[in-house]
Design a protein around this motif. Sequence first.
Motif, PDB file in Angstrom:
ATOM      1  N   UNK A 125     -29.918 -10.031  19.334  1.00 44.44           N
ATOM      2  CA  UNK A 125     -29.867 -11.427  18.940  1.00 44.44           C
ATOM      3  C   UNK A 125     -30.920 -12.057  18.478  1.00 44.44           C
ATOM      4  N   UNK A 126     -32.092 -11.943  19.312  1.00 41.91           N
ATOM      5  CA  UNK A 126     -33.417 -12.424  18.791  1.00 41.91           C
ATOM      6  C   UNK A 126     -33.774 -12.312  17.608  1.00 41.91           C
ATOM      7  N   UNK A 127     -33.700 -10.798  17.111  1.00 40.90           N
ATOM      8  CA  UNK A 127     -33.921 -10.536  15.793  1.00 40.90           C
ATOM      9  C   UNK A 127     -33.202 -11.610  14.686  1.00 40.90           C
ATOM     10  N   UNK A 128     -31.768 -11.858  15.117  1.00 41.11           N
ATOM     11  CA  UNK A 128     -31.011 -12.557  14.346  1.00 41.11           C
ATOM     12  C   UNK A 128     -31.588 -13.914  14.061  1.00 41.11           C
ATOM     13  N   UNK A 129     -32.064 -14.521  15.507  1.00 40.10           N
ATOM     14  CA  UNK A 129     -32.641 -15.770  15.353  1.00 40.10           C
ATOM     15  C   UNK A 129     -33.759 -15.991  14.627  1.00 40.10           C
ATOM     16  N   UNK A 130     -34.667 -14.792  14.673  1.00 33.91           N
ATOM     17  CA  UNK A 130     -35.945 -14.864  13.865  1.00 33.91           C
ATOM     18  C   UNK A 130     -35.702 -14.746  12.484  1.00 33.91           C
ATOM     19  N   UNK A 131     -34.515 -14.291  12.052  1.00 30.89           N
ATOM     20  CA  UNK A 131     -34.660 -14.036  10.588  1.00 30.89           C
ATOM     21  C   UNK A 131     -33.656 -15.191  10.097  1.00 30.89           C
ATOM     22  N   UNK A 132     -33.100 -16.149  11.036  1.00 37.46           N
ATOM     23  CA  UNK A 132     -32.580 -17.274  10.559  1.00 37.46           C
ATOM     24  C   UNK A 132     -31.211 -17.144  10.089  1.00 37.46           C
ATOM     25  N   UNK A 133     -30.519 -15.881  10.796  1.00 38.47           N
ATOM     26  CA  UNK A 133     -29.166 -15.541  10.675  1.00 38.47           C
ATOM     27  C   UNK A 133     -28.225 -16.344  11.758  1.00 38.47           C
ATOM     28  N   UNK A 134     -28.907 -16.346  12.731  1.00 39.21           N
ATOM     29  CA  UNK A 134     -28.183 -17.334  13.822  1.00 39.21           C
ATOM     30  C   UNK A 134     -28.873 -18.358  14.515  1.00 39.21           C
ATOM     31  N   UNK A 135     -28.449 -19.404  14.727  1.00 36.23           N
ATOM     32  CA  UNK A 135     -29.092 -20.376  15.479  1.00 36.23           C
ATOM     33  C   UNK A 135     -29.522 -20.185  16.822  1.00 36.23           C
ATOM     34  N   UNK A 136     -30.531 -20.572  17.370  1.00 43.06           N
ATOM     35  CA  UNK A 136     -31.069 -20.186  18.604  1.00 43.06           C
ATOM     36  C   UNK A 136     -29.931 -20.787  19.715  1.00 43.06           C
ATOM     37  N   UNK A 137     -29.291 -21.603  19.525  1.00 43.01           N
ATOM     38  CA  UNK A 137     -28.361 -22.091  20.459  1.00 43.01           C
ATOM     39  C   UNK A 137     -26.992 -21.247  20.516  1.00 43.01           C
ATOM     40  N   UNK A 138     -26.660 -20.812  19.133  1.00 40.25           N
ATOM     41  CA  UNK A 138     -25.667 -19.776  19.215  1.00 40.25           C
ATOM     42  C   UNK A 138     -25.814 -18.688  19.630  1.00 40.25           C
ATOM     43  N   UNK A 139     -27.122 -18.020  19.428  1.00 44.51           N
ATOM     44  CA  UNK A 139     -27.287 -16.899  20.065  1.00 44.51           C
ATOM     45  C   UNK A 139     -27.379 -16.870  21.662  1.00 44.51           C
ATOM     46  N   UNK A 140     -27.953 -18.061  22.029  1.00 43.26           N
ATOM     47  CA  UNK A 140     -28.059 -18.269  23.562  1.00 43.26           C
ATOM     48  C   UNK A 140     -26.848 -18.109  24.270  1.00 43.26           C
ATOM     49  N   UNK A 141     -25.818 -19.112  23.315  1.00 49.02           N
ATOM     50  CA  UNK A 141     -24.298 -18.991  23.986  1.00 49.02           C
ATOM     51  C   UNK A 141     -23.702 -17.652  23.946  1.00 49.02           C
ATOM     52  N   UNK A 142     -23.987 -16.929  22.973  1.00 50.02           N
ATOM     53  CA  UNK A 142     -23.540 -15.592  22.684  1.00 50.02           C
ATOM     54  C   UNK A 142     -23.966 -14.633  24.067  1.00 50.02           C
ATOM     55  N   UNK A 143     -25.159 -14.703  24.377  1.00 49.33           N
ATOM     56  CA  UNK A 143     -25.952 -14.035  25.455  1.00 49.33           C
ATOM     57  C   UNK A 143     -25.338 -14.366  26.834  1.00 49.33           C
ATOM     58  N   UNK A 144     -25.049 -15.686  26.973  1.00 49.60           N
ATOM     59  CA  UNK A 144     -24.544 -16.140  28.093  1.00 49.60           C
ATOM     60  C   UNK A 144     -22.925 -15.446  28.261  1.00 49.60           C
ATOM     61  N   UNK A 145     -22.161 -15.442  27.017  1.00 48.50           N
ATOM     62  CA  UNK A 145     -20.775 -14.957  27.084  1.00 48.50           C
ATOM     63  C   UNK A 145     -21.141 -13.496  27.437  1.00 48.50           C
ATOM     64  N   UNK A 146     -21.968 -12.624  26.752  1.00 49.07           N
ATOM     65  CA  UNK A 146     -22.079 -11.323  27.147  1.00 49.07           C
ATOM     66  C   UNK A 146     -22.505 -11.020  28.690  1.00 49.07           C
ATOM     67  N   UNK A 147     -23.324 -11.984  29.279  1.00 49.87           N
ATOM     68  CA  UNK A 147     -23.356 -11.945  30.649  1.00 49.87           C
ATOM     69  C   UNK A 147     -22.426 -12.284  31.630  1.00 49.87           C
ATOM     70  N   UNK A 148     -21.336 -12.575  30.914  1.00 48.35           N
ATOM     71  CA  UNK A 148     -20.143 -13.019  31.757  1.00 48.35           C
ATOM     72  C   UNK A 148     -19.964 -14.412  32.219  1.00 48.35           C
ATOM     73  N   UNK A 149     -20.850 -15.208  31.646  1.00 51.82           N
ATOM     74  CA  UNK A 149     -21.116 -16.562  32.192  1.00 51.82           C
ATOM     75  C   UNK A 149     -20.148 -17.423  31.409  1.00 51.82           C
ATOM     76  N   UNK A 150     -19.096 -17.956  32.177  1.00 46.69           N
ATOM     77  CA  UNK A 150     -18.228 -18.816  31.436  1.00 46.69           C
ATOM     78  C   UNK A 150     -18.445 -20.175  31.338  1.00 46.69           C
ATOM     79  N   UNK A 151     -18.213 -20.932  30.280  1.00 44.53           N
ATOM     80  CA  UNK A 151     -18.441 -22.294  30.301  1.00 44.53           C
ATOM     81  C   UNK A 151     -17.854 -23.188  31.434  1.00 44.53           C
ATOM     82  N   UNK A 152     -18.478 -24.487  31.682  1.00 48.22           N
ATOM     83  CA  UNK A 152     -17.858 -25.061  32.714  1.00 48.22           C
ATOM     84  C   UNK A 152     -16.461 -25.697  32.575  1.00 48.22           C
ATOM     85  N   UNK A 153     -16.136 -25.897  31.359  1.00 51.18           N
ATOM     86  CA  UNK A 153     -14.736 -26.405  30.995  1.00 51.18           C
ATOM     87  C   UNK A 153     -13.679 -25.071  30.857  1.00 51.18           C
TER      88      UNK A 153
END
Length: 335
Positions: free
Chosen positions: A307-335
Amino acid sequence: MQGDAKSRSETNRTAEAIRSGDRVALARAITLIESAKREDQARAQALLERLLPHTGHALRVGISGVPGAGKSTLIDQLGLNLIGQGHKVAVLAVDPTSSRSGGSILGDKTRMGRLATEPSAFIRPSPAGDSLGGVTKTTRETIALAEAAGYDVVLVETVGVGQSETAVANMVDVFVVVAIPGAGDELQGIKRGLLELADIIAVNKADSGQIERANRAAMEYRTALHILAAGHPNWEPQVLTLSARENKGLDELWTKVKERHEVLAASGALLERRSDQAASWMREIFEQRLLAAFKGGKRAARHFRELEDKVRSGEMTPGAAAHELARLAGIKDAE
Ligand SMILES: Nc1nc2c(ncn2[C@@H]2O[C@H](COP(=O)(O)OP(=O)(O)O)[C@@H](O)[C@H]2O)c(=O)[nH]1
Ligand SMILES: [Mg+2]
C-alpha cells in the motif's frame, strides 16, 4: 501467585532503593525501562506505577541548539552552580544523531566531566541507536524515575536538528534554545520551528572577542521573535547572552527559567501542560503498540509495503490506503 508476590516485593524493594537515593538502583531501573524484553517492560511498568505518587515535583528544563552551540558545557556549569545552591540535578541527553556520528556521547561525558563526579548529579545519555520514538518514551519515564529519586532539577539536552526537539519540548516545563553569535548577520541556522518552541534563547560564547557579536545576535533574535510572536498571544520568549565557559550570565538564565516556571504554575498553565503531555504520552505509546502489533505479522507487513508503494506512485491516496490498512487490521468504522 507466589511468583506475583515475589515480583511485587522485588518492585517494592527497588522502589524504596530508588527513593532513598541509591544511584545503582536508579541506573538499573532506567536500563529496565530501556529494555525491549516483554518481561522487563512489565517489571518496569510495575515499578513506574509504584513510584508515580513520588514524581512530578522537579523543574524540567529542555536545552536544545545546534551541535557545537555549547549545550553540554552549559549544563556542566549550570549543574555545578545549582548543586552549589543545594539542588539535586539529573541530566538526560537525547541525541538521535549520536548513533550515526558515533562519538558524541563520549564527547558529552568528557564535557560534563565536572558534573559527572558530583554526588548530587546524575547523568544519563540516551540509548545509542534507538529510534526517536523509543528515545521519547524512555526519556519521559527516565524523568519520572529521576524525580522519584529526589532530583529536583531535570535538564534534558537535545540536538536542535530533526524532530527530537519537538519531542523534548513536549516533556519539559521550560525550553531553552542555546544559540551562538554568527559570523554574518544571518540567524545561526536555527530553524523557525525551533525558535517557536523556545521560552528562552541563550546566546552562548559571549566571551573573549565575541561579546559584541553575541549582543548583536541577541538583538537579531529579539527582532525575529517579535515578528514571530505576533501570532502567539501568550508567548514572549526572553533573549539573553551568556558564557558557559566563563560561568557568566548563568544566574540570569536560571532566574529566567524560574520566572517562566512560576508564571506557568501560577496561571494553572503548568498543570494543564503536564496533563496534556501525559495524555499525548499515552496516545504515543498506544499508537506505537498498535503499529508494532500490526506490522508484527508477515502478511500485514507485506500489505503495508504494497500500500505504501501505491501511495508513493500516486496509484492510491494516503487516506484510502490508510483506511484499507485499518480494514486489514480488523478495525471497523465507528458507524
Ligand atoms: N568561547 C566559548 N566556547 C564555548 C563556550 N561553551 C562551549 N564552548 C565550546 O564549544 C564547543 C562545543 O561545546 P559543547 O558543549 O560540546 O556543545 P554542544 O554540542 O552544544 O553540547 C566546545 O569546544 C566548547 O569548549 C563558551 O561559553 N565560550
Ligand atoms: Mg552536547
